[in-house]
Structures are given as C-alpha cells and as structure tokens.
Design an enzyme around this catalytic site. Structure first.
Site, PDB file in Angstrom:
ATOM      1  CB  THR A 185      -9.218   2.561   5.015  1.00 13.12           C
ATOM      2  OG1 THR A 185      -8.177   2.328   5.954  1.00 13.12           O
ATOM      3  CG2 THR A 185      -9.476   1.278   4.230  1.00 13.12           C
ATOM      4  CB  THR A 186      -3.975   3.064   4.483  1.00 11.61           C
ATOM      5  OG1 THR A 186      -4.150   4.181   5.344  1.00 11.61           O
ATOM      6  CG2 THR A 186      -2.626   3.128   3.819  1.00 11.61           C
ATOM      7  CG  HIS A 236      -5.453  -2.171   6.615  1.00 14.70           C
ATOM      8  ND1 HIS A 236      -6.614  -2.499   5.975  1.00 14.70           N
ATOM      9  CD2 HIS A 236      -5.344  -0.831   6.525  1.00 14.70           C
ATOM     10  CE1 HIS A 236      -7.176  -1.403   5.492  1.00 14.70           C
ATOM     11  NE2 HIS A 236      -6.423  -0.369   5.822  1.00 14.70           N
ATOM     12  CD  GLU A 279       0.766  -0.948  10.767  1.00 14.84           C
ATOM     13  OE1 GLU A 279       1.145   0.188  11.113  1.00 14.84           O
ATOM     14  OE2 GLU A 279      -0.431  -1.259  10.628  1.00 14.84           O
ATOM     15  NE  ARG A 293      -6.974   9.073   5.268  1.00 16.11           N
ATOM     16  CZ  ARG A 293      -6.603   8.464   4.142  1.00 16.11           C
ATOM     17  NH1 ARG A 293      -6.272   9.155   3.086  1.00 16.11           N
ATOM     18  NH2 ARG A 293      -6.580   7.150   4.072  1.00 16.11           N
ATOM     19  CG  HIS A 301      -3.681   8.440   8.529  1.00 13.02           C
ATOM     20  ND1 HIS A 301      -4.038   7.579   7.521  1.00 13.02           N
ATOM     21  CD2 HIS A 301      -2.875   9.362   7.949  1.00 13.02           C
ATOM     22  CE1 HIS A 301      -3.466   7.957   6.383  1.00 13.02           C
ATOM     23  NE2 HIS A 301      -2.773   9.051   6.616  1.00 13.02           N
ATOM     24  CD  GLU A 340      -1.854   4.846  10.003  1.00 16.84           C
ATOM     25  OE1 GLU A 340      -2.415   5.151   8.950  1.00 16.84           O
ATOM     26  OE2 GLU A 340      -2.323   4.044  10.805  1.00 16.84           O
ATOM     27  N   GLY A 362      -8.065  -0.822  14.279  1.00 19.98           N
ATOM     28  CA  GLY A 362      -8.997   0.287  14.471  1.00 19.98           C
ATOM     29  C   GLY A 362     -10.443  -0.084  14.248  1.00 19.98           C
ATOM     30  CG  HIS A 363     -13.682  -0.790  10.598  1.00 22.51           C
ATOM     31  ND1 HIS A 363     -14.353   0.367  10.301  1.00 22.51           N
ATOM     32  CD2 HIS A 363     -14.551  -1.801  10.368  1.00 22.51           C
ATOM     33  CE1 HIS A 363     -15.575   0.075   9.893  1.00 22.51           C
ATOM     34  NE2 HIS A 363     -15.715  -1.241   9.926  1.00 22.51           N
ATOM     35  CG  ASN A 388      -6.388   3.867  13.392  1.00 25.29           C
ATOM     36  OD1 ASN A 388      -7.231   4.754  13.508  1.00 25.29           O
ATOM     37  ND2 ASN A 388      -5.566   3.805  12.379  1.00 25.29           N
ATOM     38  CG  ASP A 421      -7.273   7.427  12.030  1.00 29.84           C
ATOM     39  OD1 ASP A 421      -6.724   8.061  12.942  1.00 29.84           O
ATOM     40  OD2 ASP A 421      -6.661   6.899  11.096  1.00 29.84           O
ATOM     41  CG  HIS A 422     -12.219   3.804  12.403  1.00 32.58           C
ATOM     42  ND1 HIS A 422     -12.434   3.668  11.056  1.00 32.58           N
ATOM     43  CD2 HIS A 422     -11.064   3.158  12.661  1.00 32.58           C
ATOM     44  CE1 HIS A 422     -11.450   2.951  10.527  1.00 32.58           C
ATOM     45  NE2 HIS A 422     -10.610   2.634  11.488  1.00 32.58           N
ATOM     46  NE  ARG A 475     -25.727  14.618  11.564  1.00 28.76           N
ATOM     47  CZ  ARG A 475     -26.847  14.415  12.263  1.00 28.76           C
ATOM     48  NH1 ARG A 475     -27.106  15.125  13.328  1.00 28.76           N
ATOM     49  NH2 ARG A 475     -27.699  13.496  11.879  1.00 28.76           N
ATOM     50  NE  ARG A 526     -10.419  11.029   3.688  1.00 29.27           N
ATOM     51  CZ  ARG A 526     -10.116   9.901   3.034  1.00 29.27           C
ATOM     52  NH1 ARG A 526     -10.496   8.746   3.492  1.00 29.27           N
ATOM     53  NH2 ARG A 526      -9.453   9.942   1.913  1.00 29.27           N
TER      54      ARG A 526
HETATM   55  N1  PXP Z   1      -2.378   0.269  10.089  1.00 25.72           N
HETATM   56  C1  PXP Z   1      -2.409   1.236   9.145  1.00 25.72           C
HETATM   57  C2  PXP Z   1      -1.120   1.701   8.561  1.00 25.72           C
HETATM   58  C3  PXP Z   1      -3.634   1.808   8.738  1.00 25.72           C
HETATM   59  O1  PXP Z   1      -3.647   2.764   7.801  1.00 25.72           O
HETATM   60  C4  PXP Z   1      -4.825   1.367   9.348  1.00 25.72           C
HETATM   61  C5  PXP Z   1      -6.138   1.962   8.943  1.00 25.72           C
HETATM   62  O2  PXP Z   1      -6.255   3.249   9.343  1.00 25.72           O
HETATM   63  C6  PXP Z   1      -4.737   0.371  10.333  1.00 25.72           C
HETATM   64  C7  PXP Z   1      -3.498  -0.185  10.674  1.00 25.72           C
HETATM   65  C8  PXP Z   1      -5.948  -0.143  11.036  1.00 25.72           C
HETATM   66  O3  PXP Z   1      -6.768  -0.809  10.123  1.00 25.72           O
HETATM   67  P1  PXP Z   1      -8.224  -1.213  10.545  1.00 25.72           P
HETATM   68  O4  PXP Z   1      -8.965   0.043  10.810  1.00 25.72           O
HETATM   69  O5  PXP Z   1      -8.733  -1.967   9.353  1.00 25.72           O
HETATM   70  O6  PXP Z   1      -8.102  -2.056  11.783  1.00 25.72           O
END
Ligand code: PXP
Length: 241
Positions: A99-100, A189, A150, A44, A42, A69, A211-212, A6, A8-9, A17, A48
């Site tokens: 986050t979700t 997640h 998922e 959104r 994702h 997503e 992701g994170h 993922n 997004d981060h 910025r 964001r």
């Molecule tokens: N799956 C879904 C549906 C999510 O919303 C997220 C967070 O964006 C993730 C997986 C990944 O989670 P994490 O960033 O905590 O690894």
C-alpha cells in the site's frame, strides 16, 4: 468532518481471481447509502486493483466527492483531465509496495510536483498532496500551490502507548500549521475503529480517508453498516470539539 471511503480493497479482491466480482461499483453504492461523504480510488500505474473502467463508471454515478489518488505522471494527468474527478490526491507510488507507504518526497520533487499541480489545476481540478506529518512539508505544499494536504497517519496507527501520543502530536501540529497557512487538511492511512477517535478529535481537520478497516469489517457486517459505524465514531468525536 467528512468520511472518504477508499474502495481499492474491493477491487483487490476482484483481482485475486481476475474476474468481475466483487464489483467496486456496487460497493460504492452501498458505501454511499452508509453515509460516505466521498469515494477514493487509486488508479495505479500497473492497474493492480482499480481499472480505468471502474474510474469511468464511478465518475458517472458517484454523487459525492470523487477523489482520484494517483502518481504525478503524464499518463495520470491525461486521465484526470478527461475524467475530471472532484479532486486529485498526488501520492508516491512504488511497484513493490503493498500500500502507499509514506508521504511524498516534497523536497526531492519540488519542481516536478509544482509542474504537475499546475497542469491538474489547468483542468479545473483541486489538488491534495499526501504528506508526512512534518511542519516543513505543510509549508512546502502551500508553496507548491496545493489546495489541500492529506496527512499520513500510518505511523500514528502503527504506534502504541507513548509513541502513539508523539505521533498524534505530530499530526496535530501539521494540521495547525495547515490552518495557519490556509491549506485544508485531511488525514488518512491505517485508521480503524479503535484508533480513529483521537484523530477525529483534532481541531481543524476537514476529512478522513479510510479504506482497509472499513472493507475488512464489511466482510462480516456488510459495507453499508461498516461505513455507518465508522461515520458515527467520527461524528461523535468531531461534535465534542
Ligand atoms: N490515503 C491514502 C493516500 C492512501 O494511499 C490510502 C491507502 O490506499 C488511504 C488513505 C487509506 O488507507 P487505509 O486503507 O489504511 O485506510
């Protein structure tokens, strides 16, 4: 077992910025070099982090599974139909959340979700539902016509000791039921380099979406290496099964 990264981060950092760097598009190329089997983003409602521009470019350049997503809204269905990701994961979306936070409210939104799954299928796109690790939610996902689920691993990831074992058990049971009703199951997640092994060891899981923790490690070692290290952990565990 596949690893979906993922990104997004990376976009969140860019938006700190409101500029052009770091570019998630560049991050994706490196994640793929590191062995990512899929890329998740994702889009959104409030844009964001990920922007429409990111999605458009990534659709053109990503050679692995592109997982969009999104919330079940008319706008997002239109975007999915025009961009055609390899799959869509429907998630709940709240403006204030960091986050979700949880899986979909399947009971409360049965009719709504069923209609949206139908509309996304109409564009030829498989649909996954982000669900809490409850057996009933797996059954309802099947009934609604989803192709995959998922399973939310957030509670497992945040728990410790005995409580964590209980949460792992819930995820395992949900995967078993998914297998029985012929739904593909993924999980994600809060998974990180310390807690991923036990989830990767569950028989029957198709893929993990992370992701994170990967992007956090990438700050120190680079994205390619961070992805490779996660992939190695997952492969080691899934090969033991
Ligand atoms: N799956 C879904 C549906 C999510 O919303 C997220 C967070 O964006 C993730 C997986 C990944 O989670 P994490 O960033 O905590 O690894």
């Amino acid at each position: 077992m596949i690893l979906g990264v993922n990104i997004d981060h990376v976009a969140t950092l860019r938006e700190a910025r409101r500029g052009t760097e770091p570019d998630p598009v560049m991050a994706v190329s490196l994640a793929i070099l590191g062995g990512a089997d899929g890329i998740t983003l994702h889009l959104r409602e409030d844009r964001r982090h990920i922007k429409d521009r990111d999605l458009k470019i990534l659709r053109e350049i990503v050679p692995v599974e592109l997982n969009l997503e999104m919330a079940a809204t008319d706008e997002m269905v239109r975007i999915a139909a025009s961009i055609k990701p390899d799959m869509v994961t429907l998630v709940p979306e709240k403006r204030q959340e960091l986050t979700t936070e949880g899986g979909l409210d399947l009971i409360g939104q049965k009719t709504h979700l069923k209609e949206f799954i139908y509309r996304i299928h109409d564009s030829g796109i498989p649909v996954s539902l982000f669900i809490n690790p409850h057996i009933m939610d797996v059954d309802i996902s099947k009934e609604l016509g989803a192709d995959m689920v998922e399973i939310h691993t957030g509670l497992y990831s945040n728990a410790k000791g005995r409580k964590q074992e209980d949460e792992l058990h819930r995820v395992t049971e949900a995967v078993k039921v998914a297998d029985k009703v012929e739904l593909k199951s993924n999980a994600g997640h809060g998974l990180n380099y310390n807690n991923v092994r036990k989830v990767a060891a569950i028989q029957g899981i198709r893929g993990l979406y992370i992701g994170h923790s990967i992007i956090s490690r990438a700050v120190f070692v680079g994205i390619e290496r961070a992805v490779r290290e996660m992939k190695e952990l997952i492969q080691e565990e899934s090969q033991k099964r």
